[in-house]
Scaffold this active site. Structure first.
Site, short mmCIF file in Angstrom:
data_model
loop_
_atom_site.label_atom_id
_atom_site.label_comp_id
_atom_site.label_asym_id
_atom_site.label_seq_id
_atom_site.Cartn_x
_atom_site.Cartn_y
_atom_site.Cartn_z
CB VAL A 17 -0.96 0.02 1.21
CG1 VAL A 17 -1.95 -1.12 1.14
CG2 VAL A 17 -0.20 -0.02 2.52
CB CYS A 18 0.24 4.71 -1.14
SG CYS A 18 0.11 4.45 -2.92
N PRO A 19 2.55 4.57 1.24
CG PRO A 19 4.23 5.70 2.44
CD PRO A 19 2.89 5.00 2.60
#
Length: 79
Positions: A14-16
């Site tokens: 998942v981001c980041p």
């Protein structure tokens, strides 16, 4: 699709972390080499290509399969 120098799968990240892993891979490559990034989800699909371009790399292609997994091909820039 063009020749691929290196490939990473960030479909479970998942981001980041999606771009962190992409950047770490790009940093290990020579200018002109290509990185195939397997990613999934709206946020990485928006952010990874945009951030790669901002960092001086070139997005060569972006294709999304029926299974929702996108294949992003990036050419490492000079920086």
């Amino acid at each position: 699709m063009q020749d691929v120098t290196r490939q990473i799968d960030i479909t479970r990240d998942v981001c980041p972390m999606t771009f962190v892993r992409t950047r770490l891979a790009l940093d290990k490559m020579a200018p002109g080499e290509t990185l195939l990034v397997m990613l999934k989800g709206e946020e990485p699909l928006r952010n990874v290509p945009r951030t790669a371009t901002e960092q001086g790399h070139e997005v060569l292609s972006l294709e999304t399969d029926a299974d929702g997994i996108s294949r992003l091909l990036i050419r490492r820039g000079q920086s």
